[in-house]
Design an enzyme around this catalytic site. Structure first.
Site, PDB file in Angstrom:
ATOM      1  N   GLU A 128      -6.040 -10.642  -1.818  1.00  0.00           N
ATOM      2  CA  GLU A 128      -7.139 -10.479  -0.964  1.00  0.00           C
ATOM      3  C   GLU A 128      -8.138 -10.457  -1.114  1.00  0.00           C
ATOM      4  O   GLU A 128      -9.222  -9.559  -0.682  1.00  0.00           O
ATOM      5  CB  GLU A 128      -6.434  -8.609  -0.103  1.00  0.00           C
ATOM      6  CG  GLU A 128      -5.467  -9.299   0.171  1.00  0.00           C
ATOM      7  CD  GLU A 128      -4.296  -7.637   0.862  1.00  0.00           C
ATOM      8  OE1 GLU A 128      -5.444  -7.528   2.076  1.00  0.00           O
ATOM      9  OE2 GLU A 128      -3.528  -7.603   1.231  1.00  0.00           O
ATOM     10  N   GLU A 150       1.313  -1.051  -0.421  1.00  0.00           N
ATOM     11  CA  GLU A 150      -0.420  -0.293   0.044  1.00  0.00           C
ATOM     12  C   GLU A 150       1.039   1.442   0.255  1.00  0.00           C
ATOM     13  O   GLU A 150       0.440   1.979   0.701  1.00  0.00           O
ATOM     14  CB  GLU A 150      -0.922  -0.070   1.087  1.00  0.00           C
ATOM     15  CG  GLU A 150      -1.692  -1.275   1.094  1.00  0.00           C
ATOM     16  CD  GLU A 150      -2.801  -1.788   2.112  1.00  0.00           C
ATOM     17  OE1 GLU A 150      -2.877  -1.212   3.097  1.00  0.00           O
ATOM     18  OE2 GLU A 150      -3.334  -2.445   2.258  1.00  0.00           O
TER      19      GLU A 150
HETATM   20  O1  9MR Z   1      -7.669  -8.534   7.802  1.00  0.00           O
HETATM   21  C1  9MR Z   1      -7.025  -7.661   8.795  1.00  0.00           C
HETATM   22  C2  9MR Z   1      -7.486  -7.637   9.778  1.00  0.00           C
HETATM   23  O2  9MR Z   1      -7.604  -8.789  10.565  1.00  0.00           O
HETATM   24  C3  9MR Z   1      -7.289  -6.159  10.599  1.00  0.00           C
HETATM   25  O3  9MR Z   1      -7.152  -5.904  11.421  1.00  0.00           O
HETATM   26  C4  9MR Z   1      -6.109  -5.112   9.310  1.00  0.00           C
HETATM   27  C5  9MR Z   1      -5.853  -4.106  10.231  1.00  0.00           C
HETATM   28  O4  9MR Z   1      -4.715  -3.216   9.816  1.00  0.00           O
HETATM   29  O5  9MR Z   1      -5.786  -5.800   8.334  1.00  0.00           O
HETATM   30  C6  9MR Z   1      -7.001  -6.982   7.983  1.00  0.00           C
HETATM   31  O6  9MR Z   1      -6.150  -6.970   6.364  1.00  0.00           O
HETATM   32  C7  9MR Z   1      -5.554  -6.129   5.608  1.00  0.00           C
HETATM   33  C8  9MR Z   1      -4.210  -6.168   5.168  1.00  0.00           C
HETATM   34  O7  9MR Z   1      -2.670  -7.348   5.565  1.00  0.00           O
HETATM   35  C9  9MR Z   1      -3.493  -5.278   4.089  1.00  0.00           C
HETATM   36  N1  9MR Z   1      -4.205  -4.757   3.227  1.00  0.00           N
HETATM   37  C10 9MR Z   1      -5.915  -5.060   3.630  1.00  0.00           C
HETATM   38  C11 9MR Z   1      -6.291  -5.650   4.443  1.00  0.00           C
HETATM   39  C12 9MR Z   1      -7.965  -5.137   5.439  1.00  0.00           C
HETATM   40  O8  9MR Z   1      -7.862  -3.851   6.031  1.00  0.00           O
END
Ligand code: 9MR
Length: 380
Positions: A264, A159
């Site tokens: 994702e 990101e």
């Molecule tokens: O799925 C993840 C969630 O459990 C966490 O709280 C969150 C915190 O940043 O991150 C989520 O996963 C993210 C991923 O690592 C990067 N892309 C976006 C995803 C959704 O937020």
């Protein structure tokens, strides 16, 4: 036909529920797509700890790749300088190895879920470029080095680019400028020269973001750095992305010579609030009156009691088309990873509005496979 589908869905669910050996007549998702791409799932810690045996059965049966949903993120794995917490990540890697899966590490350099100490000194001021480089190098070489030869590939930078194609003003960017990206790739490659290295982001269908990533990856490659994959997160919705823009990104990313990875995947069934997946952009409810909040929730959380049939049909039809797009470009796409297994555990229930009931994943809350995939497995 409908009856056949239901029977297969029930059978698949039964197989999932009792974690028995795979009966010959049940097609699995991973086998079905074995000539196209890997089928992945993001795995939470509860899962590797054995707290969700049904999800475990599904993942074991239908998926051949896993990625750590949270346990390898900076704040989890190095919460204090020099103090690494390995328990969960070790279990995650062993889980994948025990099942002979392609294991993906996520994420080495990311502005979110970054341990607070990482970019500041003891007085809370931003560290110098030299100090941040040293910390990045140490973090990356320690984490990647620990799993050398066991993790197939890493989301090295996550990101880094905004929707308009500019660099995200993250602490990494503010301290090191654009150089933080090549440095991260260099450190990761040094730590495990055989590991694949990926760059990953959301909303990759946006033209400006697409252009920026094509340029960035081409530049990295020109500098002789290893970049194997461009990850299109693909947190999508019922009204975005437009397929032609999504397809253009798949084609243009492949044009860099990288594998394209759908990293994702989830598709919200709820009314769209916003496109991005940056957790920091979550709507701030403290600024709303209780009445506004109630109205807002009613408007944006309409399916608390279950998904109406017509919405479910529309969701499945759209997901069918999404899979068709991936199949069409199977020569470019090496992996399709779902961000979770069943709807109840999806991060989408909490983003961008907390407390919603969403239906974004491949399996429903009862661990039944969604109809579009049952149809896919049955018809071929
Ligand atoms: O799925 C993840 C969630 O459990 C966490 O709280 C969150 C915190 O940043 O991150 C989520 O996963 C993210 C991923 O690592 C990067 N892309 C976006 C995803 C959704 O937020």
């Amino acid at each position: 036909m409908k009856k056949e589908l239901i029977t297969l869905a029930m059978l698949a669910a039964m197989v999932g529920a009792c974690r028995s050996e795979k009966p010959a007549e049940v097609a699995t998702v991973k086998d079905h797509f074995k000539n196209d791409f890997l089928i992945g799932a993001a795995i939470p810690v509860t899962h590797v700890n054995g707290e969700d045996p049904k999800a475990d059965s599904i993942v074991t049966l239908h998926f051949n790749s896993i990625v750590a949903e949270n346990c390898m993120k900076n704040e989890k794995i190095q919460p204090k300088e020099g103090e690494f917490f390995w328990d969960d990540a070790d279990k995650f890697v062993k889980y994948g190895e025990d099942r002979n899966m392609t294991i993906i590490g996520h994420a080495l350099v990311w502005h979110s879920q970054l341990a607070p100490w990482f970019v500041v000194d003891k007085d809370g001021n931003k560290v110098s470029p030299e100090v941040l480089k040293e910390r990045m190098k140490n973090h990356i070489s320690t984490v990647v080095g620990r799993y050398k030869g066991r993790i197939k590939g890493w989301d090295v930078v996550n990101e880094a680019i905004e929707d308009d194609g500019s660099y995200r003003k993250s602490p990494f960017y503010e301290i090191l400028g654009e150089e933080f990206i090549p440095l991260a790739f260099e450190y990761a490659h040094e730590a495990d020269p055989d590991a694949e290295l990926y760059i990953n982001d959301f909303s990759m269908f946006l033209p400006k973001k697409r252009e920026a990533y094509v340029k960035l990856v081409n530049d990295l490659k020109k500098r002789g750095l290893r970049v194997d994959g461009i990850g299109m997160q693909s947190h999508i919705g019922m009204d975005y992305p437009e397929f032609d823009e999504y397809e253009k990104s798949i084609v243009d990313f492949a044009g860099t010579g990288c594998d394209v990875m759908i990293t994702e995947l989830d598709m919200s069934a709820l009314p769209t609030v916003q496109w991005g997946a940056n957790v920091g952009d979550r709507r701030d409810f403290r600024k709303m009156t209780p009445e506004e909040r109630k109205e807002y929730f009613e408007q944006f959380n309409p399916y608390k009691e279950g998904l109406p049939e017509e919405i479910s049909v529309a969701w499945n039809n759209r997901m069918d088309s999404v899979m068709d797009l991936y199949k069409k470009h199977a020569d470019k796409i090496s992996r399709v990873t779902w961000w979770g297994t069943q709807d109840g555990m999806s991060w989408k229930n909490g983003f961008p509005i907390p407390g919603r009931t969403d239906y974004p994943l491949l399996f429903d809350r009862n661990y039944n496979m969604k109809p579009f995939m049952v149809k896919e497995l049955t018809n071929h």
